[in-house]
Design an enzyme around this catalytic site. Structure first.
Site, PDB file in Angstrom:
ATOM      1  N   SER A  62       0.867  -1.191   0.000  1.00 24.31           N
ATOM      2  CA  SER A  62       0.000   0.000   0.000  1.00 24.31           C
ATOM      3  C   SER A  62       0.895   1.230   0.000  1.00 24.31           C
ATOM      4  O   SER A  62       2.057   1.154   0.419  1.00 24.31           O
ATOM      5  CB  SER A  62      -0.850  -0.005   1.285  1.00 24.31           C
ATOM      6  N   TYR A 115      -2.390  -1.509  10.157  1.00 19.44           N
ATOM      7  CA  TYR A 115      -2.343  -1.615   8.693  1.00 19.44           C
ATOM      8  C   TYR A 115      -1.043  -1.020   8.163  1.00 19.44           C
ATOM      9  O   TYR A 115      -0.328  -1.634   7.365  1.00 19.44           O
ATOM     10  CB  TYR A 115      -3.553  -0.882   8.104  1.00 19.44           C
TER      11      TYR A 115
HETATM   12  N1  LIG Z   1      -8.602  -0.849  -1.954  1.00 18.11           N
HETATM   13  C1  LIG Z   1      -7.574  -0.063  -1.727  1.00 18.11           C
HETATM   14  O1  LIG Z   1      -7.674   1.161  -1.828  1.00 18.11           O
HETATM   15  C2  LIG Z   1      -6.250  -0.648  -1.355  1.00 18.11           C
HETATM   16  C3  LIG Z   1      -5.171   0.242  -1.251  1.00 18.11           C
HETATM   17  C4  LIG Z   1      -3.932  -0.267  -0.911  1.00 18.11           C
HETATM   18  C5  LIG Z   1      -3.766  -1.615  -0.701  1.00 18.11           C
HETATM   19  N2  LIG Z   1      -4.838  -2.454  -0.803  1.00 18.11           N
HETATM   20  C6  LIG Z   1      -4.602  -3.858  -0.541  1.00 18.11           C
HETATM   21  O2  LIG Z   1      -5.147  -4.631  -1.570  1.00 18.11           O
HETATM   22  C7  LIG Z   1      -5.485  -5.921  -1.060  1.00 18.11           C
HETATM   23  C8  LIG Z   1      -6.898  -6.264  -1.500  1.00 18.11           C
HETATM   24  O3  LIG Z   1      -7.790  -5.363  -0.861  1.00 18.11           O
HETATM   25  P1  LIG Z   1      -9.178  -4.921  -1.495  1.00 18.11           P
HETATM   26  O4  LIG Z   1      -9.175  -3.464  -1.523  1.00 18.11           O
HETATM   27  O5  LIG Z   1      -9.460  -5.675  -2.728  1.00 18.11           O
HETATM   28  O6  LIG Z   1     -10.165  -5.332  -0.307  1.00 18.11           O
HETATM   29  P2  LIG Z   1     -11.343  -6.410  -0.223  1.00 18.11           P
HETATM   30  O7  LIG Z   1     -12.281  -6.257  -1.342  1.00 18.11           O
HETATM   31  O8  LIG Z   1     -11.839  -6.296   1.174  1.00 18.11           O
HETATM   32  O9  LIG Z   1     -10.570  -7.777  -0.408  1.00 18.11           O
HETATM   33  C9  LIG Z   1      -9.800  -8.353   0.590  1.00 18.11           C
HETATM   34  C10 LIG Z   1      -9.612  -9.809   0.243  1.00 18.11           C
HETATM   35  O10 LIG Z   1      -8.789 -10.406   1.241  1.00 18.11           O
HETATM   36  C11 LIG Z   1      -9.395 -11.606   1.656  1.00 18.11           C
HETATM   37  N3  LIG Z   1      -9.041 -11.921   3.029  1.00 18.11           N
HETATM   38  C12 LIG Z   1      -9.176 -11.162   4.130  1.00 18.11           C
HETATM   39  N4  LIG Z   1      -8.777 -11.842   5.212  1.00 18.11           N
HETATM   40  C13 LIG Z   1      -8.381 -13.062   4.777  1.00 18.11           C
HETATM   41  C14 LIG Z   1      -7.869 -14.218   5.409  1.00 18.11           C
HETATM   42  N5  LIG Z   1      -7.689 -14.277   6.729  1.00 18.11           N
HETATM   43  N6  LIG Z   1      -7.572 -15.294   4.648  1.00 18.11           N
HETATM   44  C15 LIG Z   1      -7.747 -15.268   3.314  1.00 18.11           C
HETATM   45  N7  LIG Z   1      -8.222 -14.202   2.653  1.00 18.11           N
HETATM   46  C16 LIG Z   1      -8.543 -13.111   3.388  1.00 18.11           C
HETATM   47  C17 LIG Z   1     -10.886 -11.390   1.491  1.00 18.11           C
HETATM   48  O11 LIG Z   1     -11.536 -12.641   1.271  1.00 18.11           O
HETATM   49  P3  LIG Z   1     -12.397 -13.470   2.336  1.00 18.11           P
HETATM   50  O12 LIG Z   1     -13.097 -12.460   3.210  1.00 18.11           O
HETATM   51  O13 LIG Z   1     -13.321 -14.269   1.481  1.00 18.11           O
HETATM   52  O14 LIG Z   1     -11.418 -14.310   3.064  1.00 18.11           O
HETATM   53  C18 LIG Z   1     -10.918 -10.575   0.213  1.00 18.11           C
HETATM   54  O15 LIG Z   1     -10.921 -11.417  -0.912  1.00 18.11           O
HETATM   55  C19 LIG Z   1      -5.303  -5.844   0.450  1.00 18.11           C
HETATM   56  O16 LIG Z   1      -4.072  -6.406   0.815  1.00 18.11           O
HETATM   57  C20 LIG Z   1      -5.294  -4.364   0.720  1.00 18.11           C
HETATM   58  O17 LIG Z   1      -4.584  -4.019   1.872  1.00 18.11           O
HETATM   59  C21 LIG Z   1      -6.070  -1.999  -1.111  1.00 18.11           C
END
Ligand SMILES: NC(=O)c1ccc[n+]([C@@H]2O[C@H](COP(=O)([O-])OP(=O)(O)OC[C@H]3O[C@@H](n4cnc5c(N)ncnc54)[C@H](OP(=O)(O)O)[C@@H]3O)[C@@H](O)[C@H]2O)c1
Length: 269
Positions: free
Chosen positions: A159, A174
């Site tokens: 991130s 985080y």
């Molecule tokens: N969206 C942003 O602006 C942003 C910015 C910077 C970085 N990121 C990073 O991008 C990545 C994806 O985030 P996103 O924005 O797509 O959020 P999201 O839609 O909430 O997706 C998060 C994913 O992680 C999975 N997950 C959470 N806990 C888990 C566990 N214990 N075991 C296995 N899977 C798990 C969830 O699946 P289940 O609940 O089905 O397990 C879900 O598929 C994350 O690492 C986040 O920190 C996102």
């Protein structure tokens, strides 16, 4: 003619096959957190580039629905904070697909917005466990296979908050987990650099997903996002496609250990 002579004299190889340089035909790619948001998109993009995709997360029905859309995809339920389930994910992938070419450590969670002095250590541990410890374990397990073949790419989804603080968006666990992931990326990259295994990180700015929905739905927070991204807006999830394909494919064959911000200029400010 002059240009060709010039290229030859500089010892350069042929011009790239631009249409195919990001292709991943026959590659086996694991995406954790593939049940929503960025992971769901990444799985679709890798499959579109020709890869056989292994989808991992806790919500099995969502993975199975997605797997049904992607030719040859495999859905494996996995809580990445459970060591045995991580071991099972890699073992099942090798058993069913023969190897791991690309591992995308994307699963992630955030702590509730809280001043650090009010945050509890259990939440901190939980976030670090999911966002950082799992990436260490899965990378090591996948690398055993990659190192034996002297080939592989690991992509950690960190991130911008692995590079800069997130206050006034208060989420210390985080930020710490993502900063740890950025430096873990560098360390693994250097350890495995001579063995054909590359390790890089993507550092997204703010993208609208389940994780960030509350912020995009809130006027003050969405104005804060627009103000802090130099481009004046959050990102669209498909704006991460290029970075993913670059790092997964041989287009980045001489790139390892980098945190690549895809952030509309967030960290440049
Ligand atoms: N969206 C942003 O602006 C942003 C910015 C910077 C970085 N990121 C990073 O991008 C990545 C994806 O985030 P996103 O924005 O797509 O959020 P999201 O839609 O909430 O997706 C998060 C994913 O992680 C999975 N997950 C959470 N806990 C888990 C566990 N214990 N075991 C296995 N899977 C798990 C969830 O699946 P289940 O609940 O089905 O397990 C879900 O598929 C994350 O690492 C986040 O920190 C996102």
């Amino acid at each position: 003619m002059k240009a060709i002579v010039c290229l030859l004299s500089l010892g350069m190889s042929e011009l790239p096959d631009i249409e195919n340089m990001y292709r991943l035909d026959g590659k086996v790619c694991i995406v954790t957190g593939a049940s929503s948001g960025i992971g769901d998109r990444f799985a679709k993009v890798l499959a579109a580039a020709g890869a056989k995709v292994v989808l991992a997360a806790r919500r099995k029905e969502r993975l199975e629905q997605l797997a049904a859309e992607l030719p040859g995809a495999l859905a494996i339920q996995c809580d990445v904070s459970d060591d045995d389930q991580c071991r099972n994910l890699i073992a099942q992938t090798i058993e069913n697909c023969g190897r791991v070419d690309v591992l995308v450590n994307n699963a992630g969670i955030s702590d509730a917005i809280n001043p650090a002095e009010e945050a509890d250590i259990e939440t901190f541990r939980r976030v670090v466990d999911v966002n950082l410890n799992s990436c260490f374990l899965l990378s090591g397990l996948a690398a055993r296979d990659m190192l034996s073949r002297k080939e592989g790419s690991i992509i950690n989804i960190a991130s911008v908050h692995g590079l800069v603080a997130s206050a006034p968006n208060l989420q210390p666990a985080y930020v710490a987990s993502k900063a740890g992931l950025v430096n873990l990326t560098r360390d693994l990259a250097v350890q495995w650099a001579k063995s054909g295994v590359r390790v890089n990180a993507i550092c997204p700015g703010y993208f609208e997903t389940e994780l960030t929905q509350v912020m995009f739905d809130d006027d003050r927070s969405s104005r804060w996002i627009a103000r802090n991204a130099a481009m004046g807006r959050g990102g669209a999830v498909d704006e991460l496609d290029g970075a993913l394909l670059f790092l997964a494919s041989s287009a980045s064959s001489y790139v390892t250990g980098i945190p690549l911000p895809v952030d509309g200029g967030w960290v440049a400010r």
